[in-house]
Design a protein around this motif. Structure first.
Motif, PDB file in Angstrom:
ATOM      1  N   ASN A  26      -7.224  -4.448  10.708  1.00 47.25           N
ATOM      2  CA  ASN A  26      -7.230  -4.655   9.190  1.00 47.25           C
ATOM      3  C   ASN A  26      -7.115  -6.153   8.701  1.00 47.25           C
ATOM      4  OD1 ASN A  26      -4.663  -5.138  10.322  1.00 47.25           O
ATOM      5  ND2 ASN A  26      -3.820  -4.136   8.430  1.00 47.25           N
ATOM      6  N   ASN A  70      -8.266   3.601   6.943  1.00 48.73           N
ATOM      7  CA  ASN A  70      -7.481   2.573   6.904  1.00 48.73           C
ATOM      8  C   ASN A  70      -6.250   2.685   7.667  1.00 48.73           C
ATOM      9  OD1 ASN A  70      -6.531   0.003   5.228  1.00 48.73           O
ATOM     10  ND2 ASN A  70      -4.521   1.289   5.246  1.00 48.73           N
ATOM     11  N   THR A 117      -0.815   2.120   2.046  1.00 50.42           N
ATOM     12  CA  THR A 117      -2.205   2.428   1.587  1.00 50.42           C
ATOM     13  C   THR A 117      -2.006   3.194   0.317  1.00 50.42           C
ATOM     14  OG1 THR A 117      -3.026   2.635   4.076  1.00 50.42           O
ATOM     15  CG2 THR A 117      -4.363   3.575   2.382  1.00 50.42           C
ATOM     16  N   ARG A 132      -7.968   6.459   2.978  1.00 52.65           N
ATOM     17  CA  ARG A 132      -6.757   6.443   3.549  1.00 52.65           C
ATOM     18  C   ARG A 132      -6.757   6.494   5.017  1.00 52.65           C
ATOM     19  NH1 ARG A 132      -5.072   9.214  -0.748  1.00 52.65           N
ATOM     20  NH2 ARG A 132      -4.391  11.020   0.524  1.00 52.65           N
TER      21      ARG A 132
END
Length: 351
Positions: A117, A108, A185, A105
């Motif tokens: 992303n 991300n 996420t 996470r």
């Protein structure tokens, strides 16, 4: 007899030389060519393969010098956490995979924060305060826009205080954005529909389910709510002349610390540590500004064709870049440690 002995001696010497050479290459590889100075990138900037991939991708993007240095600091924190997790995993201390999921996470969040992303609308919010202009920036939240508009026209703030207040508003905007990235996420990894901060009632149940499972979300939302109340109060009443902190992150930490389960002595000790932390942030901001100036000057000198002048500017830029990365990591590491201590105190309150 002499000839075989001579051949044997020659073979032994060759094997020894080969062994020394192999040892040399092995040592250089293991140390990342550190002894060669400046050649670390030949073996990778980081000790984790996927972080090197992120870093290489970022260098191909049009990120400013300051944002690239900030990303480097974020990746160094991620590297530290991933290497710590590998030790835990080897000892069988992450059986449920919770810490591994948190690392995914966090990566991300970093990818999204810096526009890596794959989403076109992904933009990095300028949290470094290098640019002075505010009119072209938006807060992306009607409540914040309304508060800021009132504060600007209230006559309660000097120009310096308005600059300080704007930094607080921008910091709050970034906190909301990071919360929404993390929530998205978590939602995606747990097969729960995307949700963002929204005052509508229909999202409250869904948020509560997530918050019960993820304390990090609860801590971030608590900080956002406290931060908004502070902005509302300051916007209406002006700054308290007795306020001891100016950096938004430090103000956040102090407000949270006062709500945690600290003794009077612990709170006073925390206050002193925050003063040191604020000084560290100010030093980091200074180097960020110097790096931005050096980057602009370097671009100008590149067009003049003066090689000596160019080399001098490259050396100065490289020095500022490394110092900014180093300070950025120290600030983020210190922030991580302070936030963890407050989170533990808040958890104790809830028990």
């Amino acid at each position: 007899m002499a000839a075989p002995r001579a051949l044997a001696a020659l073979a032994a010497a060759l094997l020894l030389a080969a062994g020394v050479q192999a040892s040399k290459y092995s040592r250089e590889a293991n140390e990342g060519l550190a002894a060669a100075g400046g050649k670390r990138r030949e073996t990778g900037e980081f000790r984790v393969v996927r972080l090197n991939q992120v870093w290489e991708k970022a260098q191909r993007l049009q990120l400013s010098a300051v944002k690239l240095a900030e990303l480097h600091s974020d990746l160094k924190i991620q590297e530290k956490d991933e290497l710590s997790w590998k030790k835990l995993k080897a000892e069988g201390l992450d059986e449920d995979g919770e810490k591994e999921a948190k690392l995914r996470r966090n990566l991300n969040v970093i990818m999204t924060k810096y526009g890596m992303n794959g989403k076109k609308d992904s933009q990095l919010v300028d949290t470094n305060y290098i640019k002075d202009g505010t009119e072209s920036d938006t807060l992306d939240d009607p409540r914040l826009e309304k508060l800021w508009s009132k504060a600007k026209t209230s006559g309660k703030f000097s120009d310096e205080e308005l600059d300080k207040l704007w930094r607080e508003f921008k910091h709050h905007k970034e906190k909301i954005r990071e919360y929404n990235i993390l929530l998205e996420t978590v939602s995606r990894t747990e097969d729960i529909h995307k949700n963002v901060i929204n005052p509508s009632e229909e999202n409250l149940v869904k948020e509560e389910i997530l918050h019960n499972k993820h304390r990090e979300l609860k801590d971030k939302l608590r900080s956002i709510n406290q931060g908004f109340e502070r902005l509302r109060k300051v916007s209406h009443q002006g700054y308290d002349t007795t306020s001891e902190f100016e950096e938004p992150r430090v103000i956040d930490l102090w407000d949270m610390a006062k709500s945690a389960n600290f003794t009077e002595k612990e709170l006073e000790s925390f206050r002193e540590e925050l003063k040191h932390f604020e000084a560290k942030i100010e030093k980091h901001h200074h180097y960020q500004k110097q790096l931005e100036i050096s980057h602009q000057k370097l671009k100008h000198v590149e067009g003049t064709g003066d090689k000596d002048h160019l080399n001098r500017n490259k050396e100065k830029y490289a020095m500022l870049e490394e110092k900014t990365k180093e300070l950025g990591y120290k600030v983020k590491k210190h922030l991580q440690d302070l936030s963890s201590r407050i989170s533990q105190g808040l958890q104790h309150n809830e028990l």
